[in-house]
Design an enzyme around this catalytic site. Structure first.
Site, PDB file in Angstrom:
ATOM      1  N   HIS A  17       0.833  -1.206   0.000  1.00 47.37           N
ATOM      2  CA  HIS A  17       0.000   0.000   0.000  1.00 47.37           C
ATOM      3  C   HIS A  17       0.867   1.255   0.000  1.00 47.37           C
ATOM      4  O   HIS A  17       0.624   2.197  -0.763  1.00 47.37           O
ATOM      5  CB  HIS A  17      -0.888   0.058   1.255  1.00 47.37           C
ATOM      6  CG  HIS A  17      -1.916  -0.994   1.353  1.00 47.37           C
ATOM      7  ND1 HIS A  17      -2.123  -1.680   2.527  1.00 47.37           N
ATOM      8  CD2 HIS A  17      -2.828  -1.478   0.479  1.00 47.37           C
ATOM      9  CE1 HIS A  17      -3.114  -2.535   2.363  1.00 47.37           C
ATOM     10  NE2 HIS A  17      -3.555  -2.444   1.116  1.00 47.37           N
ATOM     11  N   LYS A  41     -15.633  -7.772   5.789  1.00 47.27           N
ATOM     12  CA  LYS A  41     -14.435  -8.256   6.483  1.00 47.27           C
ATOM     13  C   LYS A  41     -14.534  -7.963   7.971  1.00 47.27           C
ATOM     14  O   LYS A  41     -15.134  -6.985   8.383  1.00 47.27           O
ATOM     15  CB  LYS A  41     -13.187  -7.549   5.940  1.00 47.27           C
ATOM     16  CG  LYS A  41     -12.896  -7.829   4.487  1.00 47.27           C
ATOM     17  CD  LYS A  41     -11.664  -7.070   4.037  1.00 47.27           C
ATOM     18  CE  LYS A  41     -11.345  -7.325   2.580  1.00 47.27           C
ATOM     19  NZ  LYS A  41     -10.173  -6.545   2.141  1.00 47.27           N
ATOM     20  N   ARG A  91      -2.153  -6.125  -8.088  1.00 49.28           N
ATOM     21  CA  ARG A  91      -1.140  -7.152  -7.876  1.00 49.28           C
ATOM     22  C   ARG A  91      -1.166  -8.209  -8.960  1.00 49.28           C
ATOM     23  O   ARG A  91      -0.168  -8.855  -9.223  1.00 49.28           O
ATOM     24  CB  ARG A  91      -1.361  -7.833  -6.521  1.00 49.28           C
ATOM     25  CG  ARG A  91      -1.202  -6.913  -5.328  1.00 49.28           C
ATOM     26  CD  ARG A  91      -1.715  -7.571  -4.093  1.00 49.28           C
ATOM     27  NE  ARG A  91      -3.158  -7.764  -4.246  1.00 49.28           N
ATOM     28  CZ  ARG A  91      -3.947  -8.274  -3.334  1.00 49.28           C
ATOM     29  NH1 ARG A  91      -3.460  -8.698  -2.194  1.00 49.28           N
ATOM     30  NH2 ARG A  91      -5.241  -8.397  -3.542  1.00 49.28           N
ATOM     31  N   SER A 128      -3.560  -7.744   3.100  1.00 50.41           N
ATOM     32  CA  SER A 128      -3.814  -7.509   4.522  1.00 50.41           C
ATOM     33  C   SER A 128      -4.354  -8.759   5.192  1.00 50.41           C
ATOM     34  O   SER A 128      -3.973  -9.083   6.320  1.00 50.41           O
ATOM     35  CB  SER A 128      -4.803  -6.347   4.684  1.00 50.41           C
ATOM     36  OG  SER A 128      -4.233  -5.155   4.210  1.00 50.41           O
TER      37      SER A 128
END
Length: 159
Positions: A17, A41, A91, A128
């Site tokens: 990040h 989440k 990514r 994360s």
């Protein structure tokens, strides 16, 4: 002046990040790091703590502000903050396939464009979620997160 928004839950903020945000700060006059709450989440850190970690980590970067995104649409957040660009790090092709429909919708809703920055190869494996799992099992994440984040993980070992 071109203002961009770099959104995310940043739970936790990791070096991937930070690398994308740093690159965005060199491309745009101002970058708002919009810290969101992702209802799908289970957060490890509260909103204020995630914002504090981001502010502490990003303090030396030019033109960066950290703000809560709230519960509304990202496109509306951009409009209300005068931002014409959303910055997203990618990514993999999986990220691209997930992000492109959202970028198209944000552009149709408000005219806000999305700029994709390919993640540095050192960070393409980071997420994360993965880092939270590693830390919860006693693994060492010190190479992957900023000091401000590592400090919070080690002070909250019981979680």
């Amino acid at each position: 002046m071109i203002r961009a928004v770099c959104p995310g839950s940043f739970d936790p903020l990791h070096n991937g990040h930070v690398e994308v945000i740093a690159r965005a700060s060199s491309l745009f006059d101002e970058v708002i790091v919009a810290v969101s709450t992702n209802r799908s989440k289970k957060p490890r850190f509260g909103l204020e703590e995630r914002m504090d970690m981001a502010r502490e980590t990003l303090t030396l970067l030019r033109g960066i502000t950290v703000e809560p995104m709230g519960e509304g649409l990202l496109a509306e957040f951009c409009r209300s903050h005068g931002a014409g660009v959303i910055v997203k790090g990618l990514r993999s092709a999986t990220d691209y396939n997930y992000e492109v429909p959202m970028a198209a919708m944000n552009r149709q809703l408000t005219g806000v464009e999305t700029v994709f920055l390919a993640a540095d190869s050192h960070y393409t494996h980071l997420s994360s979620t993965l880092l939270k799992e590693i830390a919860s099992l006693g693994g060492d994440i010190s190479d992957y997160v900023p000091r401000a984040v590592l400090k919070r993980f080690t002070s909250n070992d019981g979680e």
